[in-house]
Design a protein around this motif. Sequence first.
Motif, PDB file in Angstrom:
ATOM      1  N   GLU A 251     -61.506  36.859 -13.341  1.00  0.00           N
ATOM      2  CA  GLU A 251     -61.744  36.285 -12.002  1.00  0.00           C
ATOM      3  C   GLU A 251     -62.757  37.110 -11.211  1.00  0.00           C
ATOM      4  O   GLU A 251     -63.414  36.599 -10.308  1.00  0.00           O
ATOM      5  N   GLY A 252     -62.867  38.386 -11.551  1.00  0.00           N
ATOM      6  CA  GLY A 252     -63.813  39.251 -10.854  1.00  0.00           C
ATOM      7  C   GLY A 252     -63.143  39.959  -9.669  1.00  0.00           C
ATOM      8  O   GLY A 252     -61.940  39.819  -9.406  1.00  0.00           O
ATOM      9  N   THR A 253     -63.953  40.727  -8.941  1.00  0.00           N
ATOM     10  CA  THR A 253     -63.439  41.484  -7.793  1.00  0.00           C
ATOM     11  C   THR A 253     -62.880  40.527  -6.759  1.00  0.00           C
ATOM     12  O   THR A 253     -63.533  39.543  -6.384  1.00  0.00           O
ATOM     13  N   ASN A 254     -61.671  40.847  -6.265  1.00  0.00           N
ATOM     14  CA  ASN A 254     -61.016  39.929  -5.341  1.00  0.00           C
ATOM     15  C   ASN A 254     -59.980  40.650  -4.471  1.00  0.00           C
ATOM     16  O   ASN A 254     -59.589  41.791  -4.764  1.00  0.00           O
ATOM     17  N   LEU A 255     -59.539  39.960  -3.439  1.00  0.00           N
ATOM     18  CA  LEU A 255     -58.442  40.454  -2.587  1.00  0.00           C
ATOM     19  C   LEU A 255     -57.255  39.527  -2.775  1.00  0.00           C
ATOM     20  O   LEU A 255     -57.368  38.308  -2.623  1.00  0.00           O
ATOM     21  N   TYR A 256     -56.118  40.127  -3.104  1.00  0.00           N
ATOM     22  CA  TYR A 256     -54.877  39.366  -3.264  1.00  0.00           C
ATOM     23  C   TYR A 256     -54.201  39.286  -1.894  1.00  0.00           C
ATOM     24  O   TYR A 256     -54.008  40.288  -1.209  1.00  0.00           O
ATOM     25  N   MET A 257     -53.813  38.060  -1.480  1.00  0.00           N
ATOM     26  CA  MET A 257     -53.187  37.851  -0.179  1.00  0.00           C
ATOM     27  C   MET A 257     -51.995  36.916  -0.328  1.00  0.00           C
ATOM     28  O   MET A 257     -52.146  35.769  -0.758  1.00  0.00           O
ATOM     29  N   GLU A 258     -50.806  37.412   0.067  1.00  0.00           N
ATOM     30  CA  GLU A 258     -49.566  36.630  -0.049  1.00  0.00           C
ATOM     31  C   GLU A 258     -48.812  36.677   1.278  1.00  0.00           C
ATOM     32  O   GLU A 258     -48.681  37.741   1.900  1.00  0.00           O
ATOM     33  N   VAL A 259     -48.305  35.532   1.717  1.00  0.00           N
ATOM     34  CA  VAL A 259     -47.519  35.424   2.954  1.00  0.00           C
ATOM     35  C   VAL A 259     -46.149  34.877   2.596  1.00  0.00           C
ATOM     36  O   VAL A 259     -46.040  33.921   1.808  1.00  0.00           O
ATOM     37  N   THR A 260     -45.091  35.498   3.177  1.00  0.00           N
ATOM     38  CA  THR A 260     -43.719  35.030   2.930  1.00  0.00           C
ATOM     39  C   THR A 260     -43.009  34.848   4.269  1.00  0.00           C
ATOM     40  O   THR A 260     -43.335  35.490   5.277  1.00  0.00           O
ATOM     41  N   LYS A 261     -41.995  33.948   4.224  1.00  0.00           N
ATOM     42  CA  LYS A 261     -41.100  33.749   5.377  1.00  0.00           C
ATOM     43  C   LYS A 261     -39.677  33.932   4.879  1.00  0.00           C
ATOM     44  O   LYS A 261     -39.219  33.178   4.019  1.00  0.00           O
ATOM     45  N   ASP A 262     -39.036  34.964   5.390  1.00  0.00           N
ATOM     46  CA  ASP A 262     -37.679  35.330   4.944  1.00  0.00           C
ATOM     47  C   ASP A 262     -37.631  35.533   3.430  1.00  0.00           C
ATOM     48  O   ASP A 262     -36.672  35.137   2.752  1.00  0.00           O
ATOM     49  N   GLY A 263     -38.718  36.097   2.881  1.00  0.00           N
ATOM     50  CA  GLY A 263     -38.779  36.419   1.460  1.00  0.00           C
ATOM     51  C   GLY A 263     -39.288  35.307   0.579  1.00  0.00           C
ATOM     52  O   GLY A 263     -39.487  35.513  -0.628  1.00  0.00           O
ATOM     53  N   ASN A 264     -39.539  34.131   1.139  1.00  0.00           N
ATOM     54  CA  ASN A 264     -40.015  32.999   0.346  1.00  0.00           C
ATOM     55  C   ASN A 264     -41.512  32.779   0.595  1.00  0.00           C
ATOM     56  O   ASN A 264     -41.962  32.787   1.751  1.00  0.00           O
ATOM     57  N   PRO A 265     -42.314  32.576  -0.495  1.00  0.00           N
ATOM     58  CA  PRO A 265     -43.764  32.398  -0.338  1.00  0.00           C
ATOM     59  C   PRO A 265     -44.094  31.125   0.458  1.00  0.00           C
ATOM     60  O   PRO A 265     -43.422  30.095   0.320  1.00  0.00           O
ATOM     61  N   VAL A 266     -45.114  31.261   1.307  1.00  0.00           N
ATOM     62  CA  VAL A 266     -45.650  30.110   2.041  1.00  0.00           C
ATOM     63  C   VAL A 266     -47.162  30.146   1.881  1.00  0.00           C
ATOM     64  O   VAL A 266     -47.742  31.189   1.555  1.00  0.00           O
ATOM     65  N   ASP A 267     -47.824  29.020   2.098  1.00  0.00           N
ATOM     66  CA  ASP A 267     -49.271  28.937   1.909  1.00  0.00           C
ATOM     67  C   ASP A 267     -49.993  29.702   3.012  1.00  0.00           C
ATOM     68  O   ASP A 267     -49.894  29.338   4.195  1.00  0.00           O
ATOM     69  N   PRO A 268     -50.758  30.737   2.661  1.00  0.00           N
ATOM     70  CA  PRO A 268     -51.465  31.506   3.690  1.00  0.00           C
ATOM     71  C   PRO A 268     -52.493  30.659   4.458  1.00  0.00           C
ATOM     72  O   PRO A 268     -52.755  30.946   5.634  1.00  0.00           O
ATOM     73  N   LEU A 269     -53.034  29.671   3.765  1.00  0.00           N
ATOM     74  CA  LEU A 269     -54.073  28.867   4.419  1.00  0.00           C
ATOM     75  C   LEU A 269     -53.536  28.114   5.620  1.00  0.00           C
ATOM     76  O   LEU A 269     -54.312  27.687   6.483  1.00  0.00           O
ATOM     77  N   GLU A 270     -52.217  27.911   5.696  1.00  0.00           N
ATOM     78  CA  GLU A 270     -51.640  27.224   6.849  1.00  0.00           C
ATOM     79  C   GLU A 270     -51.802  28.036   8.132  1.00  0.00           C
ATOM     80  O   GLU A 270     -51.709  27.500   9.218  1.00  0.00           O
ATOM     81  N   PHE A 271     -52.032  29.379   7.973  1.00  0.00           N
ATOM     82  CA  PHE A 271     -52.117  30.271   9.155  1.00  0.00           C
ATOM     83  C   PHE A 271     -53.523  30.845   9.348  1.00  0.00           C
ATOM     84  O   PHE A 271     -53.785  31.512  10.321  1.00  0.00           O
ATOM     85  N   MET A 272     -54.427  30.550   8.379  1.00  0.00           N
ATOM     86  CA  MET A 272     -55.764  31.149   8.439  1.00  0.00           C
ATOM     87  C   MET A 272     -56.631  30.374   9.433  1.00  0.00           C
ATOM     88  O   MET A 272     -56.531  29.162   9.556  1.00  0.00           O
TER      89      MET A 272
END
Length: 273
Positions: A251-272
């Motif tokens: 994939e090449g050089t990248n930044l990993y970004m993960e958002v959770t709510k109460d420990g469950n993953p949610v789509d980060p793009l919803e808040f970007m």
Amino acid sequence: MVKNSYDFDRKSRKTSGTVITAFAGLVCVLAISLGVVALKTNKEKPNKQTKDVVDLNNVRREKESETKNDYQEKRENSRTDEENRDSEEITSVSDNEDTTQTEKNTEMESNSENIEQQTIKEPETKSVDALVADYKFAENGTINWPVKGEILLDYSMDKTIYFPTLDSYKCNPAIVIQSQDGMQVNAGVKGVVEEVSTGDEVGNYIVLGLGDGYEITYGQLQDIQVQVGDEVKNDTVIGTVAAPTRYYSNEGTNLYMEVTKDGNPVDPLEFMK
């Protein structure tokens, strides 16, 4: 007749001479007796005087002895008094030193207690959880882009997506943003650093607590510039982008970004934004 008269005169003169001689002898005897008596008296008087002198000497010696004894006794008493005073002074000094030392010890103990209290009070700053509790992410709910770049892998928890490096399909709880090695990464949001660590898949990473049960994880980092307990803002630089791990080499050089709510993953793009 004349003869008789002559004889009588001769006898008379003889008798008178005898009487005179006897009287003279008596006088001599009396004189001698008086001389003896006087001599005896004189002898007795010196003896009496000598006795008086002896008695006086004895009295003087007794007085001198008494005076000497009194002097020695007074001297000993004076010495005893001085020793007692010295002892009292030493005891007083010792007591004062003990009191001073006790005061010093008490002061040191008090200072030590104050230091301990200060030491105890210093960590009484809010815990990470308490700090995070002050944040209300849900009220705003927006995250600035941490870096500028295209999305290489989308968030996908309801279906699998293809991972080129792994050459397989799987769900993705985060987004992978294209970046460049050494690019600065901003927090993009207000929060508190909850964790700084490293893992095989995402390399060095940090976790930010945003409040209201929200957390955000940034991975594939280097030169991390924050630590646990730090509070960050949107423009706070948290580190730079690192070379990709072996899980993202294709994939090449990248930044990993993960958002959770109460420990469950949610789509980060919803808040970007």
